[in-house]
Design a protein around this motif. Structure first.
Motif, PDB file in Angstrom:
ATOM      1  N   ALA A  40       0.718  -0.659   0.158  1.00 54.13           N
ATOM      2  CA  ALA A  40      -0.071  -0.085   0.225  1.00 54.13           C
ATOM      3  C   ALA A  40       0.514   1.040  -0.004  1.00 54.13           C
ATOM      4  O   ALA A  40       1.842   1.094   0.516  1.00 54.13           O
ATOM      5  N   PRO A  41       0.486   2.226  -0.751  1.00 49.76           N
ATOM      6  CA  PRO A  41       0.886   3.518  -0.311  1.00 49.76           C
ATOM      7  C   PRO A  41       1.547   4.072   1.072  1.00 49.76           C
ATOM      8  O   PRO A  41       0.745   3.860   1.805  1.00 49.76           O
ATOM      9  N   GLY A  42       3.019   3.997   1.090  1.00 48.11           N
ATOM     10  CA  GLY A  42       3.639   4.834   2.133  1.00 48.11           C
ATOM     11  C   GLY A  42       3.592   3.502   3.590  1.00 48.11           C
ATOM     12  O   GLY A  42       4.663   3.752   4.332  1.00 48.11           O
ATOM     13  N   LYS A  43       3.491   2.375   2.142  1.00 41.83           N
ATOM     14  CA  LYS A  43       3.595   1.023   3.708  1.00 41.83           C
ATOM     15  C   LYS A  43       5.101   0.171   2.923  1.00 41.83           C
ATOM     16  O   LYS A  43       4.993   0.085   1.887  1.00 41.83           O
ATOM     17  N   GLU A  44       5.258  -0.768   3.733  1.00 45.43           N
ATOM     18  CA  GLU A  44       6.115  -2.234   3.052  1.00 45.43           C
ATOM     19  C   GLU A  44       5.350  -2.740   3.003  1.00 45.43           C
ATOM     20  O   GLU A  44       4.284  -3.647   2.626  1.00 45.43           O
ATOM     21  N   ARG A  45       5.955  -3.717   1.516  1.00 46.71           N
ATOM     22  CA  ARG A  45       5.259  -5.323   1.226  1.00 46.71           C
ATOM     23  C   ARG A  45       5.491  -5.829   2.124  1.00 46.71           C
ATOM     24  O   ARG A  45       6.414  -6.148   3.196  1.00 46.71           O
ATOM     25  N   GLU A  46       3.765  -6.600   1.892  1.00 51.43           N
ATOM     26  CA  GLU A  46       3.929  -7.398   3.010  1.00 51.43           C
ATOM     27  C   GLU A  46       3.116  -8.943   2.457  1.00 51.43           C
ATOM     28  O   GLU A  46       2.604  -8.893   1.611  1.00 51.43           O
ATOM     29  N   LEU A  47       3.149 -10.155   3.381  1.00 60.71           N
ATOM     30  CA  LEU A  47       2.924 -11.285   2.679  1.00 60.71           C
ATOM     31  C   LEU A  47       1.700 -11.477   3.147  1.00 60.71           C
ATOM     32  O   LEU A  47       1.287 -11.283   4.167  1.00 60.71           O
ATOM     33  N   VAL A  48       0.843 -11.593   1.459  1.00 65.38           N
ATOM     34  CA  VAL A  48      -0.766 -11.842   1.763  1.00 65.38           C
ATOM     35  C   VAL A  48      -1.159 -12.867   2.198  1.00 65.38           C
ATOM     36  O   VAL A  48      -1.837 -13.832   2.968  1.00 65.38           O
ATOM     37  N   ALA A  49      -0.513 -14.190   1.681  1.00 64.58           N
ATOM     38  CA  ALA A  49      -1.276 -15.563   1.368  1.00 64.58           C
ATOM     39  C   ALA A  49       0.418 -16.114   0.344  1.00 64.58           C
ATOM     40  O   ALA A  49       0.699 -16.200  -0.806  1.00 64.58           O
ATOM     41  N   SER A  50       0.794 -17.358   1.108  1.00 67.91           N
ATOM     42  CA  SER A  50       1.600 -18.272  -0.537  1.00 67.91           C
ATOM     43  C   SER A  50       1.025 -19.485  -0.394  1.00 67.91           C
ATOM     44  O   SER A  50       0.451 -20.162   0.686  1.00 67.91           O
ATOM     45  N   ILE A  51       1.408 -20.477  -1.102  1.00 70.83           N
ATOM     46  CA  ILE A  51       1.084 -22.116  -1.560  1.00 70.83           C
ATOM     47  C   ILE A  51       2.083 -22.650  -2.073  1.00 70.83           C
ATOM     48  O   ILE A  51       3.077 -22.036  -2.542  1.00 70.83           O
ATOM     49  N   SER A  52       2.397 -23.861  -1.425  1.00 75.56           N
ATOM     50  CA  SER A  52       3.549 -24.764  -1.697  1.00 75.56           C
ATOM     51  C   SER A  52       3.108 -25.478  -2.783  1.00 75.56           C
ATOM     52  O   SER A  52       1.918 -25.753  -3.166  1.00 75.56           O
ATOM     53  N   SER A  53       4.420 -26.302  -3.572  1.00 75.32           N
ATOM     54  CA  SER A  53       4.029 -27.217  -4.716  1.00 75.32           C
ATOM     55  C   SER A  53       2.864 -28.510  -4.107  1.00 75.32           C
ATOM     56  O   SER A  53       1.858 -28.645  -4.592  1.00 75.32           O
ATOM     57  N   GLY A  54       2.850 -28.496  -3.077  1.00 74.31           N
ATOM     58  CA  GLY A  54       2.288 -29.832  -2.539  1.00 74.31           C
ATOM     59  C   GLY A  54       0.795 -29.213  -2.122  1.00 74.31           C
ATOM     60  O   GLY A  54       0.011 -29.445  -1.240  1.00 74.31           O
ATOM     61  N   GLY A  55       0.834 -27.566  -1.712  1.00 73.88           N
ATOM     62  CA  GLY A  55      -0.002 -27.918  -1.628  1.00 73.88           C
ATOM     63  C   GLY A  55      -0.883 -27.053  -0.134  1.00 73.88           C
ATOM     64  O   GLY A  55      -1.943 -26.472   0.074  1.00 73.88           O
ATOM     65  N   SER A  56      -0.305 -26.569   0.945  1.00 73.71           N
ATOM     66  CA  SER A  56      -0.247 -26.322   1.845  1.00 73.71           C
ATOM     67  C   SER A  56      -0.195 -24.951   1.854  1.00 73.71           C
ATOM     68  O   SER A  56       1.132 -23.720   0.750  1.00 73.71           O
ATOM     69  N   THR A  57      -0.941 -24.141   2.594  1.00 67.05           N
ATOM     70  CA  THR A  57      -0.781 -22.510   2.888  1.00 67.05           C
ATOM     71  C   THR A  57      -1.300 -22.121   3.778  1.00 67.05           C
ATOM     72  O   THR A  57      -0.882 -22.506   5.193  1.00 67.05           O
ATOM     73  N   MET A  58      -0.379 -20.701   4.060  1.00 71.97           N
ATOM     74  CA  MET A  58      -0.013 -19.437   4.467  1.00 71.97           C
ATOM     75  C   MET A  58      -1.236 -18.257   4.353  1.00 71.97           C
ATOM     76  O   MET A  58      -0.638 -17.995   3.499  1.00 71.97           O
ATOM     77  N   TYR A  59      -1.898 -17.620   5.304  1.00 73.54           N
ATOM     78  CA  TYR A  59      -2.102 -16.885   5.031  1.00 73.54           C
ATOM     79  C   TYR A  59      -1.968 -15.317   6.596  1.00 73.54           C
ATOM     80  O   TYR A  59      -1.515 -16.045   7.982  1.00 73.54           O
ATOM     81  N   ALA A  60      -1.802 -14.548   6.178  1.00 72.10           N
ATOM     82  CA  ALA A  60      -1.723 -13.356   7.250  1.00 72.10           C
ATOM     83  C   ALA A  60      -3.062 -13.021   7.778  1.00 72.10           C
ATOM     84  O   ALA A  60      -3.683 -13.184   7.514  1.00 72.10           O
ATOM     85  N   ASP A  61      -2.795 -13.014   9.033  1.00 71.97           N
ATOM     86  CA  ASP A  61      -3.632 -12.795   9.735  1.00 71.97           C
ATOM     87  C   ASP A  61      -5.280 -12.061   8.867  1.00 71.97           C
ATOM     88  O   ASP A  61      -6.330 -11.997   9.056  1.00 71.97           O
ATOM     89  N   SER A  62      -4.719 -10.887   8.245  1.00 69.71           N
ATOM     90  CA  SER A  62      -5.326  -9.672   8.464  1.00 69.71           C
ATOM     91  C   SER A  62      -7.270 -10.490   7.116  1.00 69.71           C
ATOM     92  O   SER A  62      -7.888  -9.651   7.010  1.00 69.71           O
ATOM     93  N   VAL A  63      -6.326 -11.912   6.344  1.00 73.40           N
ATOM     94  CA  VAL A  63      -7.126 -11.485   5.859  1.00 73.40           C
ATOM     95  C   VAL A  63      -7.711 -13.101   5.728  1.00 73.40           C
ATOM     96  O   VAL A  63      -8.253 -13.504   5.169  1.00 73.40           O
ATOM     97  N   LYS A  64      -6.981 -13.898   6.613  1.00 75.23           N
ATOM     98  CA  LYS A  64      -7.604 -15.223   6.552  1.00 75.23           C
ATOM     99  C   LYS A  64      -9.627 -15.004   6.544  1.00 75.23           C
ATOM    100  O   LYS A  64      -9.499 -14.433   7.710  1.00 75.23           O
ATOM    101  N   GLY A  65      -9.727 -16.279   6.244  1.00 72.88           N
ATOM    102  CA  GLY A  65     -11.043 -16.665   6.400  1.00 72.88           C
ATOM    103  C   GLY A  65     -11.721 -15.262   5.079  1.00 72.88           C
ATOM    104  O   GLY A  65     -12.930 -15.471   4.848  1.00 72.88           O
ATOM    105  N   ARG A  66     -11.198 -14.292   4.240  1.00 73.41           N
ATOM    106  CA  ARG A  66     -11.866 -13.538   3.427  1.00 73.41           C
ATOM    107  C   ARG A  66     -11.360 -14.213   1.830  1.00 73.41           C
ATOM    108  O   ARG A  66     -11.556 -13.929   0.849  1.00 73.41           O
ATOM    109  N   PHE A  67      -9.474 -14.444   2.400  1.00 74.02           N
ATOM    110  CA  PHE A  67      -9.418 -14.406   0.980  1.00 74.02           C
ATOM    111  C   PHE A  67      -8.835 -16.112   0.991  1.00 74.02           C
ATOM    112  O   PHE A  67      -8.461 -16.520   1.545  1.00 74.02           O
ATOM    113  N   THR A  68      -8.191 -16.620  -0.118  1.00 68.87           N
ATOM    114  CA  THR A  68      -8.301 -18.423  -0.629  1.00 68.87           C
ATOM    115  C   THR A  68      -7.335 -18.506  -1.676  1.00 68.87           C
ATOM    116  O   THR A  68      -7.251 -17.829  -2.561  1.00 68.87           O
ATOM    117  N   ILE A  69      -6.079 -18.606  -1.427  1.00 67.32           N
ATOM    118  CA  ILE A  69      -5.316 -18.963  -2.329  1.00 67.32           C
ATOM    119  C   ILE A  69      -5.327 -20.191  -3.067  1.00 67.32           C
ATOM    120  O   ILE A  69      -5.579 -21.013  -2.103  1.00 67.32           O
TER     121      ILE A  69
END
Length: 115
Positions: A40-69
């Motif tokens: 976002a403007p004036g902010k550092e780049r942050e991780l939102v979500a990631s997914i491994s080749s095996g399908g393991s996922t992780m999410y930032a707390d701010s998007v959990k339950g709203r975003f799906t990778i």
């Protein structure tokens, strides 16, 4: 070298949804991790979500339950389904691929959520 291209950003009202897509091309390795970041403007780049080749996922707390990778390995693609969007989700969203050859970033796609 891996090329990364994002698409799907745009303008949406609060509470709406968007789906971002990321396509890989080039020297793609089978085992890799793909992620969505945002800045976002004036902010550092942050991780939102990631997914491994095996399908393991992780999410930032701010998007959990709203975003799906998700990813489709046969298409060398990763997606970010964003629901219940909030104005604070407004940012440039970047796709990142990390494999044996290192990390590659896309050029970013703008997501703007109006209140």
């Amino acid at each position: 070298q891996v090329q990364v291209v994002e698409s799907g950003g745009g303008l949406v009202q609060a509470g709406g949804s968007l789906r971002l897509s990321c396509a890989l091309s080039g020297s793609i390795v089978r085992i890799n991790t793909m992620g969505w970041y945002r800045q976002a403007p004036g902010k550092e780049r942050e991780l939102v979500a990631s997914i491994s080749s095996g399908g393991s996922t992780m999410y930032a707390d701010s998007v959990k339950g709203r975003f799906t990778i998700s990813r489709v390995n046969t298409k060398n693609a990763v997606y970010l389904q964003m629901n219940s969007l909030k104005p604070e989700d407004t940012a440039v969203y970047y796709c990142r691929n990390v494999g044996a050859g290192g990390a590659s970033w896309g050029q970013g796609t703008q997501v703007t959520v109006s209140s």
